[in-house]
Scaffold this active site. Structure first.
Site, mmCIF file in Angstrom:
data_model
loop_
_atom_site.group_PDB
_atom_site.id
_atom_site.type_symbol
_atom_site.label_atom_id
_atom_site.label_comp_id
_atom_site.label_asym_id
_atom_site.label_seq_id
_atom_site.Cartn_x
_atom_site.Cartn_y
_atom_site.Cartn_z
ATOM 1 C CG ASP A 31 -2.193 0.647 1.642
ATOM 2 O OD1 ASP A 31 -3.656 0.559 1.356
ATOM 3 O OD2 ASP A 31 -1.754 2.380 1.180
ATOM 4 C CG ASN A 87 -12.212 -0.379 3.818
ATOM 5 O OD1 ASN A 87 -12.263 -1.315 4.927
ATOM 6 N ND2 ASN A 87 -10.824 -0.347 3.345
ATOM 7 C CD GLN A 94 -14.972 -0.366 -2.988
ATOM 8 O OE1 GLN A 94 -16.215 -1.157 -2.712
ATOM 9 N NE2 GLN A 94 -14.181 -0.769 -4.386
ATOM 10 C CB VAL A 96 -9.290 1.558 -4.833
ATOM 11 C CG1 VAL A 96 -8.824 1.617 -6.779
ATOM 12 C CG2 VAL A 96 -8.257 3.060 -4.963
ATOM 13 C CG HIS A 100 -8.673 -2.986 -2.957
ATOM 14 N ND1 HIS A 100 -9.706 -2.612 -3.265
ATOM 15 C CD2 HIS A 100 -7.874 -2.640 -1.935
ATOM 16 C CE1 HIS A 100 -10.084 -1.130 -2.634
ATOM 17 N NE2 HIS A 100 -9.534 -0.919 -1.732
ATOM 18 C CG HIS A 102 -7.378 -2.822 3.021
ATOM 19 N ND1 HIS A 102 -6.491 -2.142 2.648
ATOM 20 C CD2 HIS A 102 -7.911 -2.210 2.372
ATOM 21 C CE1 HIS A 102 -7.118 -0.859 1.660
ATOM 22 N NE2 HIS A 102 -7.994 -1.312 1.983
HETATM 23 P P1 5GP Z 1 -9.707 1.269 0.002
HETATM 24 O O1 5GP Z 1 -9.862 2.659 0.651
HETATM 25 O O2 5GP Z 1 -10.562 1.356 -1.207
HETATM 26 O O3 5GP Z 1 -10.008 -0.008 0.744
HETATM 27 O O4 5GP Z 1 -8.180 1.017 -0.005
HETATM 28 C C1 5GP Z 1 -7.694 1.800 -0.990
HETATM 29 C C2 5GP Z 1 -6.170 1.608 -1.154
HETATM 30 O O5 5GP Z 1 -4.960 2.204 -1.785
HETATM 31 C C3 5GP Z 1 -5.512 2.666 -0.002
HETATM 32 O O6 5GP Z 1 -5.346 2.347 1.724
HETATM 33 C C4 5GP Z 1 -4.776 3.466 -0.557
HETATM 34 O O7 5GP Z 1 -3.781 4.040 0.159
HETATM 35 C C5 5GP Z 1 -3.832 2.896 -1.882
HETATM 36 N N1 5GP Z 1 -3.602 3.119 -2.885
HETATM 37 C C6 5GP Z 1 -4.116 4.414 -3.764
HETATM 38 N N2 5GP Z 1 -3.599 4.554 -3.953
HETATM 39 C C7 5GP Z 1 -2.353 3.868 -4.631
HETATM 40 C C8 5GP Z 1 -1.415 3.453 -5.684
HETATM 41 O O8 5GP Z 1 -1.131 4.680 -6.639
HETATM 42 N N3 5GP Z 1 -0.494 2.733 -5.181
HETATM 43 C C9 5GP Z 1 -0.964 2.286 -4.620
HETATM 44 N N4 5GP Z 1 0.185 1.301 -3.984
HETATM 45 N N5 5GP Z 1 -1.718 1.784 -3.065
HETATM 46 C C10 5GP Z 1 -3.041 2.719 -3.287
#
Ligand code: 5GP
Length: 114
Positions: A31, A87, A94, A96, A100, A102
């Site tokens: 991440d 998420n 969520q 993205v 995914h 975590h």
């Molecule tokens: P969510 O909030 O959708 O459950 O998790 C998305 C995760 O993607 C977040 O923990 C965020 O830090 C990670 N993330 C967002 N953009 C990038 C990126 O460009 N590269 C990487 N490696 N992680 C990302």
């Protein structure tokens, strides 16, 4: 065709990432904003938007992802335990829209996450 997700761009090496595992079906990378000493995202290469969009035909793919998560946790030596979080949607946190997992560990995690 709909626009590629951020994570599909990582799969296609259009955006760099610290990749820890890859096979035909999935990719795992660190991440960009780690919330624990180990914070790895495990994604299917298939751009499933969220848990809510998983199809019956994805059952084997999801089983595969869990086995890979188990293997990565072992490789990262998370022998004292870890957490796997998904998420889903706005209230689920969520950000993205590409499914995914975590994988977090390396410190004592609190419950509930908030
Ligand atoms: P969510 O909030 O959708 O459950 O998790 C998305 C995760 O993607 C977040 O923990 C965020 O830090 C990670 N993330 C967002 N953009 C990038 C990126 O460009 N590269 C990487 N490696 N992680 C990302």
């Amino acid at each position: 065709m709909s626009e590629k997700t951020l994570f599909s761009k990582i799969v296609d090496r259009e955006i760099p990432a610290d990749i820890v595992y890859e096979d035909d079906l999935c990719l795992a990378f660190r991440d960009i904003s780690p919330q624990s000493p180990v914070h790895i995202l495990v994604i299917p290469k298939k751009p499933i938007p969220s848990i809510a969009a998983i199809a019956d035909e994805d059952a084997n793919l999801l089983g595969h992802l869990w086995l890979i998560i188990r293997n990565i946790a072992a490789a990262e030596e998370l022998d004292n335990g870890y957490r796997v979080t998904v998420n889903c949607g706005h209230e689920g946190g969520q950000t993205v829209d590409h499914l995914h997992f975590h994988l977090m560990g390396g410190r004592q995690l609190k419950w509930p996450p908030g």
